[in-house]
Design a protein around this motif. Structure first.
Motif, mmCIF file in Angstrom:
data_model
loop_
_atom_site.group_PDB
_atom_site.id
_atom_site.type_symbol
_atom_site.label_atom_id
_atom_site.label_comp_id
_atom_site.label_asym_id
_atom_site.label_seq_id
_atom_site.Cartn_x
_atom_site.Cartn_y
_atom_site.Cartn_z
ATOM 1 N N ALA A 265 -6.198 -64.546 -37.465
ATOM 2 C CA ALA A 265 -4.873 -64.782 -38.040
ATOM 3 C C ALA A 265 -4.027 -65.665 -37.127
ATOM 4 C CB ALA A 265 -4.170 -63.449 -38.296
ATOM 5 N N LEU A 266 -4.131 -65.453 -35.816
ATOM 6 C CA LEU A 266 -3.383 -66.269 -34.865
ATOM 7 C C LEU A 266 -3.835 -67.725 -34.933
ATOM 8 C CD1 LEU A 266 -1.410 -66.607 -32.525
ATOM 9 C CD2 LEU A 266 -3.220 -65.812 -30.969
ATOM 10 N N ALA A 267 -5.138 -67.944 -34.960
ATOM 11 C CA ALA A 267 -5.656 -69.317 -35.042
ATOM 12 C C ALA A 267 -5.157 -70.017 -36.293
ATOM 13 C CB ALA A 267 -7.184 -69.298 -35.015
ATOM 14 N N LEU A 268 -5.191 -69.315 -37.408
ATOM 15 C CA LEU A 268 -4.784 -69.941 -38.676
ATOM 16 C C LEU A 268 -3.266 -70.112 -38.759
ATOM 17 C CD1 LEU A 268 -7.770 -69.391 -39.198
ATOM 18 C CD2 LEU A 268 -7.174 -68.506 -41.446
ATOM 19 N N ALA A 269 -2.525 -69.180 -38.159
ATOM 20 C CA ALA A 269 -1.068 -69.319 -38.125
ATOM 21 C C ALA A 269 -0.661 -70.539 -37.308
ATOM 22 C CB ALA A 269 -0.440 -68.062 -37.532
ATOM 23 N N LEU A 270 -1.329 -70.757 -36.190
ATOM 24 C CA LEU A 270 -1.006 -71.915 -35.352
ATOM 25 C C LEU A 270 -1.356 -73.220 -36.045
ATOM 26 C CD1 LEU A 270 -2.156 -70.401 -31.976
ATOM 27 C CD2 LEU A 270 0.176 -71.063 -32.567
ATOM 28 N N ALA A 271 -2.417 -73.202 -36.836
ATOM 29 C CA ALA A 271 -2.761 -74.404 -37.605
ATOM 30 C C ALA A 271 -1.636 -74.770 -38.566
ATOM 31 C CB ALA A 271 -4.063 -74.176 -38.372
ATOM 32 N N ARG A 272 -0.965 -73.769 -39.125
ATOM 33 C CA ARG A 272 0.175 -74.030 -40.009
ATOM 34 C C ARG A 272 1.410 -74.475 -39.229
ATOM 35 N NH1 ARG A 272 2.823 -70.271 -42.392
ATOM 36 N NH2 ARG A 272 1.988 -68.456 -41.297
ATOM 37 N N ARG A 273 1.688 -73.772 -38.128
ATOM 38 C CA ARG A 273 2.929 -74.002 -37.392
ATOM 39 C C ARG A 273 2.890 -75.258 -36.529
ATOM 40 N NH1 ARG A 273 6.232 -68.806 -35.496
ATOM 41 N NH2 ARG A 273 6.238 -67.660 -37.471
ATOM 42 N N TRP A 274 1.736 -75.566 -36.003
ATOM 43 C CA TRP A 274 1.596 -76.702 -35.090
ATOM 44 C C TRP A 274 0.636 -77.724 -35.700
ATOM 45 C CZ3 TRP A 274 0.557 -73.808 -29.792
ATOM 46 C CH2 TRP A 274 1.706 -73.087 -29.440
ATOM 47 N N PRO A 275 1.066 -78.520 -36.632
ATOM 48 C CA PRO A 275 0.154 -79.442 -37.321
ATOM 49 C C PRO A 275 -0.452 -80.505 -36.416
ATOM 50 C CG PRO A 275 2.448 -79.842 -37.950
ATOM 51 C CD PRO A 275 2.431 -78.555 -37.195
ATOM 52 N N ASP B 224 2.528 -64.297 -40.315
ATOM 53 C CA ASP B 224 3.906 -64.301 -39.829
ATOM 54 C C ASP B 224 4.342 -62.905 -39.363
ATOM 55 O OD1 ASP B 224 4.064 -67.003 -40.364
ATOM 56 O OD2 ASP B 224 5.103 -66.740 -42.288
ATOM 57 N N GLN B 225 3.911 -61.879 -40.077
ATOM 58 C CA GLN B 225 4.230 -60.514 -39.669
ATOM 59 C C GLN B 225 3.578 -60.181 -38.328
ATOM 60 O OE1 GLN B 225 2.934 -58.110 -42.967
ATOM 61 N NE2 GLN B 225 4.365 -59.089 -44.381
ATOM 62 N N LEU B 226 2.332 -60.630 -38.171
ATOM 63 C CA LEU B 226 1.628 -60.389 -36.907
ATOM 64 C C LEU B 226 2.343 -61.087 -35.756
ATOM 65 C CD1 LEU B 226 -0.824 -59.370 -35.261
ATOM 66 C CD2 LEU B 226 -1.974 -61.508 -35.871
ATOM 67 N N LEU B 227 2.703 -62.346 -35.943
ATOM 68 C CA LEU B 227 3.402 -63.074 -34.887
ATOM 69 C C LEU B 227 4.719 -62.379 -34.518
ATOM 70 C CD1 LEU B 227 2.876 -66.822 -35.883
ATOM 71 C CD2 LEU B 227 1.635 -65.484 -34.168
ATOM 72 N N ARG C 138 -20.755 -73.950 -39.386
ATOM 73 C CA ARG C 138 -20.438 -73.946 -40.809
ATOM 74 C C ARG C 138 -19.125 -73.203 -41.036
ATOM 75 N NH1 ARG C 138 -24.954 -74.650 -44.344
ATOM 76 N NH2 ARG C 138 -23.841 -73.391 -45.879
ATOM 77 N N ARG C 139 -18.310 -73.735 -41.947
ATOM 78 C CA ARG C 139 -17.080 -73.046 -42.310
ATOM 79 C C ARG C 139 -17.411 -71.836 -43.183
ATOM 80 N NH1 ARG C 139 -12.796 -77.719 -44.201
ATOM 81 N NH2 ARG C 139 -13.811 -79.463 -43.132
ATOM 82 N N GLU C 140 -16.715 -70.740 -42.910
ATOM 83 C CA GLU C 140 -16.846 -69.547 -43.737
ATOM 84 C C GLU C 140 -15.455 -69.047 -44.124
ATOM 85 O OE1 GLU C 140 -19.284 -66.536 -41.998
ATOM 86 O OE2 GLU C 140 -21.121 -67.702 -42.248
ATOM 87 N N ARG C 141 -15.415 -68.154 -45.077
ATOM 88 C CA ARG C 141 -14.143 -67.588 -45.520
ATOM 89 C C ARG C 141 -13.850 -66.341 -44.684
ATOM 90 N NH1 ARG C 141 -13.500 -66.826 -51.823
ATOM 91 N NH2 ARG C 141 -13.706 -69.099 -51.590
ATOM 92 N N PRO C 142 -12.706 -66.301 -44.001
ATOM 93 C CA PRO C 142 -12.377 -65.109 -43.214
ATOM 94 C C PRO C 142 -11.883 -63.975 -44.102
ATOM 95 C CG PRO C 142 -10.560 -66.643 -43.136
ATOM 96 C CD PRO C 142 -11.653 -67.321 -43.938
ATOM 97 N N ALA C 143 -11.585 -62.852 -43.496
ATOM 98 C CA ALA C 143 -11.001 -61.735 -44.236
ATOM 99 C C ALA C 143 -9.717 -62.189 -44.925
ATOM 100 C CB ALA C 143 -10.700 -60.582 -43.288
ATOM 101 N N PRO C 144 -9.474 -61.727 -46.145
ATOM 102 C CA PRO C 144 -8.279 -62.178 -46.877
ATOM 103 C C PRO C 144 -6.985 -62.004 -46.100
ATOM 104 C CG PRO C 144 -9.756 -61.001 -48.353
ATOM 105 C CD PRO C 144 -10.326 -60.845 -46.972
ATOM 106 N N GLN C 145 -6.846 -60.897 -45.371
ATOM 107 C CA GLN C 145 -5.600 -60.666 -44.651
ATOM 108 C C GLN C 145 -5.399 -61.709 -43.547
ATOM 109 O OE1 GLN C 145 -4.882 -56.878 -42.427
ATOM 110 N NE2 GLN C 145 -3.329 -56.579 -44.016
ATOM 111 N N ALA C 146 -6.465 -62.083 -42.861
ATOM 112 C CA ALA C 146 -6.355 -63.081 -41.796
ATOM 113 C C ALA C 146 -5.881 -64.424 -42.335
ATOM 114 C CB ALA C 146 -7.693 -63.247 -41.085
#
Length: 256
Positions: A161-171, A240-243, A225-233
């Motif tokens: 979740a942190l990795a994906l959140a940073l991808a959104r926040r820090w383009p 945002d809640q985790l951060l 290979r790209r995979e789909r993570p857990a939906p919550q992540a």
């Protein structure tokens, strides 16, 4: 050639990634938990750009690690590799946190906040993160009976979740998470099916490759290979809640 900082690089996947990157001509800054652990790195240390020291279960040491890295200069890539598996009990860090949360979740969060922003971030997770949903009500295990496997799964969900959140926040930063598989390390054991070379390959590739396939962000990877993570992540609301929770626990808020 890139300059790459790798946490937890005295052995296992971290050391394997360091050796692979050095063999390709890149510069690598290593990390050891203690001076004693740094003494076990051997010839890899002589090829590296240095070794920073700090116990990632302690917030003061995490800050010291960040200072040591920043003194070397801005990294092109950071591989957040350090982690613990199934801790036998909750434990308690100097700040009162569960050890697995402190090392697996809080340390990469704090380092990301305090290090000069790199071009690429790679967070080592696990396929077991899919069993970690629903952690925010008791993130630090202060109310629930301790469950080592559950705590590990939750911490690795946080990392994705942190990795994906940073991808959104820090383009401007390429931020990705990697499941290296069940690898033959001290943590994985001698009977694990994945060898070290295969286990380290994806994170090393994401850290330095100019292959267009590697120049992406906000992805979860397994063996190139790209995979789909857990939906919550993958849920921006959860991210945002985790951060927000991590900011409350550490007193450190990530820059926008």
């Amino acid at each position: 050639m890139a300059m790459v900082f790798i946490t937890g690089s005295t052995d296992g996947l971290g050391r394997a990634a360091a050796e692979a990157l050095l063999d390709c001509g890149h510069q690598v800054l290593l990390h050891a938990r203690s001076i004693q652990r740094a003494g076990t790195i051997g010839e890899v240390a002589s090829r590296a750009s240095g070794v920073v020291i700090g116990d990632l279960s302690k917030a003061a040491d995490v800050g010291a690690v960040a200072d040591q890295v920043n003194a070397v200069g801005r990294m092109d890539a950071i591989i957040h590799n350090a982690g613990v598996y199934t801790e036998p009990d909750r434990g308690s860090t100097p700040e009162g946190h569960a050890r697995s949360l402190a090392i697996n979740t809080l340390a990469p969060y704090l380092l990301t906040a305090r290090l000069d922003r790199p071009a690429r971030l790679v967070f080592i997770s696990s396929g077991l993160h899919r069993g970690g949903e629903g952690s925010l009500d008791d993130l630090d295990w202060t109310r629930r009976p301790w469950d080592p496997a559950r705590a590990y799964a939750e911490s690795k969900l946080h990392v994705v979740a942190l990795a994906l959140a940073l991808a959104r926040r820090w383009p401007s930063v390429l931020s990705n998470a990697v499941d290296p598989g069940w690898v033959r390390t001290k943590m994985g054991g001698a009977t694990a099916p994945v060898d070290l070379e295969t286990g380290q390959r994806t994170q090393s590739w994401l850290a330095v490759s100019e292959d267009p396939a590697a120049l992406v962000s906000g992805q979860y990877w397994h063996h190139l290979r790209r995979e789909r993570p857990a939906p919550q992540a993958a849920d921006p609301a959860f991210q945002d809640q985790l951060l927000a929770k991590l900011g409350e626990l550490t007193g450190v808020v990530l820059d926008a």
